[in-house]
Design an enzyme around this catalytic site. Sequence first.
Site, PDB file in Angstrom:
ATOM      1  N   LYS A  53       3.703   1.273  -2.766  1.00 32.34           N
ATOM      2  CA  LYS A  53       3.380   0.823  -4.125  1.00 32.34           C
ATOM      3  C   LYS A  53       4.016   1.701  -5.190  1.00 32.34           C
ATOM      4  O   LYS A  53       4.210   1.260  -6.309  1.00 32.34           O
ATOM      5  CB  LYS A  53       1.875   0.637  -4.317  1.00 32.34           C
ATOM      6  CG  LYS A  53       0.984   1.807  -4.106  1.00 32.34           C
ATOM      7  CD  LYS A  53      -0.461   1.313  -4.327  1.00 32.34           C
ATOM      8  CE  LYS A  53      -1.482   2.341  -3.935  1.00 32.34           C
ATOM      9  NZ  LYS A  53      -2.840   1.789  -4.024  1.00 32.34           N
ATOM     10  N   ASN A 106       0.907  -2.691  -6.694  1.00 29.86           N
ATOM     11  CA  ASN A 106       0.210  -3.018  -5.443  1.00 29.86           C
ATOM     12  C   ASN A 106       0.221  -4.521  -5.179  1.00 29.86           C
ATOM     13  O   ASN A 106      -0.186  -4.966  -4.110  1.00 29.86           O
ATOM     14  CB  ASN A 106      -1.227  -2.472  -5.422  1.00 29.86           C
ATOM     15  CG  ASN A 106      -2.190  -3.341  -6.204  1.00 29.86           C
ATOM     16  OD1 ASN A 106      -1.814  -3.941  -7.205  1.00 29.86           O
ATOM     17  ND2 ASN A 106      -3.420  -3.418  -5.758  1.00 29.86           N
ATOM     18  N   ALA A 119      -5.740   8.194  -6.098  1.00 24.35           N
ATOM     19  CA  ALA A 119      -6.881   7.388  -6.543  1.00 24.35           C
ATOM     20  C   ALA A 119      -7.650   8.104  -7.650  1.00 24.35           C
ATOM     21  O   ALA A 119      -8.120   7.469  -8.603  1.00 24.35           O
ATOM     22  CB  ALA A 119      -7.802   7.092  -5.356  1.00 24.35           C
ATOM     23  N   THR A 147       0.852  -1.183   0.000  1.00 22.98           N
ATOM     24  CA  THR A 147       0.000   0.000   0.000  1.00 22.98           C
ATOM     25  C   THR A 147       0.896   1.244   0.000  1.00 22.98           C
ATOM     26  O   THR A 147       2.121   1.125  -0.063  1.00 22.98           O
ATOM     27  CB  THR A 147      -1.003  -0.061   1.178  1.00 22.98           C
ATOM     28  OG1 THR A 147      -1.911   1.022   1.043  1.00 22.98           O
ATOM     29  CG2 THR A 147      -0.321  -0.006   2.525  1.00 22.98           C
TER      30      THR A 147
HETATM   31  P1  NAP Z   1      -4.608  11.466  -1.867  1.00 17.28           P
HETATM   32  O1  NAP Z   1      -3.670  11.131  -2.970  1.00 17.28           O
HETATM   33  O2  NAP Z   1      -4.093  12.019  -0.591  1.00 17.28           O
HETATM   34  O3  NAP Z   1      -5.689  12.516  -2.486  1.00 17.28           O
HETATM   35  C1  NAP Z   1      -6.622  13.136  -1.644  1.00 17.28           C
HETATM   36  C2  NAP Z   1      -7.649  13.880  -2.481  1.00 17.28           C
HETATM   37  O4  NAP Z   1      -8.607  14.493  -1.607  1.00 17.28           O
HETATM   38  C3  NAP Z   1      -7.055  15.005  -3.314  1.00 17.28           C
HETATM   39  O5  NAP Z   1      -7.819  15.191  -4.469  1.00 17.28           O
HETATM   40  C4  NAP Z   1      -7.207  16.192  -2.360  1.00 17.28           C
HETATM   41  O6  NAP Z   1      -7.198  17.447  -2.987  1.00 17.28           O
HETATM   42  C5  NAP Z   1      -8.560  15.925  -1.779  1.00 17.28           C
HETATM   43  N1  NAP Z   1      -8.737  16.583  -0.486  1.00 17.28           N
HETATM   44  C6  NAP Z   1      -8.174  16.227   0.690  1.00 17.28           C
HETATM   45  N2  NAP Z   1      -8.557  17.082   1.654  1.00 17.28           N
HETATM   46  C7  NAP Z   1      -9.378  17.998   1.066  1.00 17.28           C
HETATM   47  C8  NAP Z   1     -10.089  19.132   1.532  1.00 17.28           C
HETATM   48  N3  NAP Z   1     -10.037  19.519   2.828  1.00 17.28           N
HETATM   49  N4  NAP Z   1     -10.853  19.819   0.660  1.00 17.28           N
HETATM   50  C9  NAP Z   1     -10.924  19.450  -0.630  1.00 17.28           C
HETATM   51  N5  NAP Z   1     -10.257  18.387  -1.140  1.00 17.28           N
HETATM   52  C10 NAP Z   1      -9.500  17.674  -0.289  1.00 17.28           C
HETATM   53  O7  NAP Z   1      -5.499  10.214  -1.461  1.00 17.28           O
HETATM   54  P2  NAP Z   1      -5.977   8.998  -2.392  1.00 17.28           P
HETATM   55  O8  NAP Z   1      -5.115   7.835  -2.182  1.00 17.28           O
HETATM   56  O9  NAP Z   1      -6.177   9.538  -3.765  1.00 17.28           O
HETATM   57  O10 NAP Z   1      -7.398   8.647  -1.721  1.00 17.28           O
HETATM   58  C11 NAP Z   1      -8.530   9.458  -1.941  1.00 17.28           C
HETATM   59  C12 NAP Z   1      -9.745   8.815  -1.297  1.00 17.28           C
HETATM   60  O11 NAP Z   1     -10.021   7.569  -1.922  1.00 17.28           O
HETATM   61  C13 NAP Z   1      -9.579   8.527   0.192  1.00 17.28           C
HETATM   62  O12 NAP Z   1     -10.801   8.781   0.832  1.00 17.28           O
HETATM   63  C14 NAP Z   1      -9.280   7.045   0.236  1.00 17.28           C
HETATM   64  O13 NAP Z   1      -9.742   6.472   1.440  1.00 17.28           O
HETATM   65  C15 NAP Z   1     -10.109   6.548  -0.945  1.00 17.28           C
HETATM   66  N6  NAP Z   1      -9.569   5.306  -1.515  1.00 17.28           N
HETATM   67  C16 NAP Z   1     -10.372   4.203  -1.487  1.00 17.28           C
HETATM   68  C17 NAP Z   1      -9.909   3.002  -2.002  1.00 17.28           C
HETATM   69  C18 NAP Z   1     -10.792   1.792  -1.974  1.00 17.28           C
HETATM   70  O14 NAP Z   1     -10.304   0.678  -2.142  1.00 17.28           O
HETATM   71  N7  NAP Z   1     -12.078   1.956  -1.782  1.00 17.28           N
HETATM   72  C19 NAP Z   1      -8.631   2.936  -2.569  1.00 17.28           C
HETATM   73  C20 NAP Z   1      -7.849   4.095  -2.612  1.00 17.28           C
HETATM   74  C21 NAP Z   1      -8.325   5.280  -2.068  1.00 17.28           C
HETATM   75  P3  NAP Z   1      -5.805  18.237  -3.188  1.00 17.28           P
HETATM   76  O15 NAP Z   1      -5.177  17.624  -4.426  1.00 17.28           O
HETATM   77  O16 NAP Z   1      -6.190  19.625  -3.374  1.00 17.28           O
HETATM   78  O17 NAP Z   1      -4.978  18.001  -1.966  1.00 17.28           O
END
Ligand code: NAP
Length: 275
Positions: free
Chosen positions: A47, A68, A131, A43
């Site tokens: 990854k 992954n 993601a 993870t």
């Molecule tokens: P990440 O790379 O940290 O990206 C976070 C995203 O959320 C970015 O677009 C960020 O915008 C936005 N964000 C965070 N805080 C914010 C705020 N206060 N206001 C507006 N936008 C905000 O994380 P990630 O790995 O892409 O994961 C994103 C989500 O997908 C998480 O909730 C994670 O749990 C979920 N996820 C689920 C799975 C699954 O298997 N179901 C797998 C992977 C991820 P900025 O670019 O402006 O910072």
Amino acid sequence: MQNAGLAALGLDWRYVAFDVDPSQLRPAIQGAQAMRFIGLNLTLPHKLLAVDMVDVLGESAQGWGAVNTIRFEGREPGGAWRPLREFAVAPQETRSHGFNTDAEAITRALREDLGVELSGARILLLGAGGAGRTAALKLACEGIKELFLVNRTRSKAEAVANEIRQRSPQLKVTLGYPAGQVDLALNATSLGLKPEDPPPWDERQFSLRQAGAVYDMIYRPVESALLQAAKAAGCRTANGLGMLLYQGAKALELWTGQSAPLSVMRQALERNVYG
Ligand code: NAP
């Protein structure tokens, strides 16, 4: 989920979690290989780091720039490489083969859990983090008609849009909210993980009534504020548990060469995540 899957397949293997410091990732992978592990899941941030650490990069890992899943493989006396499960006696020579099962899992979840026909679809994607970028690039390969990208940091959405324009020039990509209907709104931001989070979309610029279906990658809580509002607006909804399930199921298939027992794995996952 993986242990339930292994048990259902009648395999006496175990899936175990290890907390590995990123600085120790290379020796950790080499150690697993030396101990004849069948494979590994990784993870974040591992990854991304593992791309430069595996012996062979599969097409999926190359395409997404992330590993992954690792499958360890042995070389037959004749020279062909085969998954370790196929060897009765441990082979002399082994290698690590990196895959990515995340992207496929996103589109599978949208199709199977939400019934979205991706071909020709108009989609609003919220979020351009790890993601969100993977979802955007994968959706672009699925023959969708139009993609609307929204992200707090606009430059990141722009970078993703430019990447898509290079890879899939036929797809219309717009930064910002759609004026009319979309087939799907997809939340790939982390907004909704905490109860005090603001909504991941701007209610003044987009009404959920404009979306046929809403997918939230968040799966804990089981029904985020977004999904509650989407249901109230009459949208079909699904949370991100399916994504987690399908990336794991594909990994299990890579290791075992058998179809993953999905319902058993889903039940185990739900038990674990929701209690
Ligand atoms: P990440 O790379 O940290 O990206 C976070 C995203 O959320 C970015 O677009 C960020 O915008 C936005 N964000 C965070 N805080 C914010 C705020 N206060 N206001 C507006 N936008 C905000 O994380 P990630 O790995 O892409 O994961 C994103 C989500 O997908 C998480 O909730 C994670 O749990 C979920 N996820 C689920 C799975 C699954 O298997 N179901 C797998 C992977 C991820 P900025 O670019 O402006 O910072």
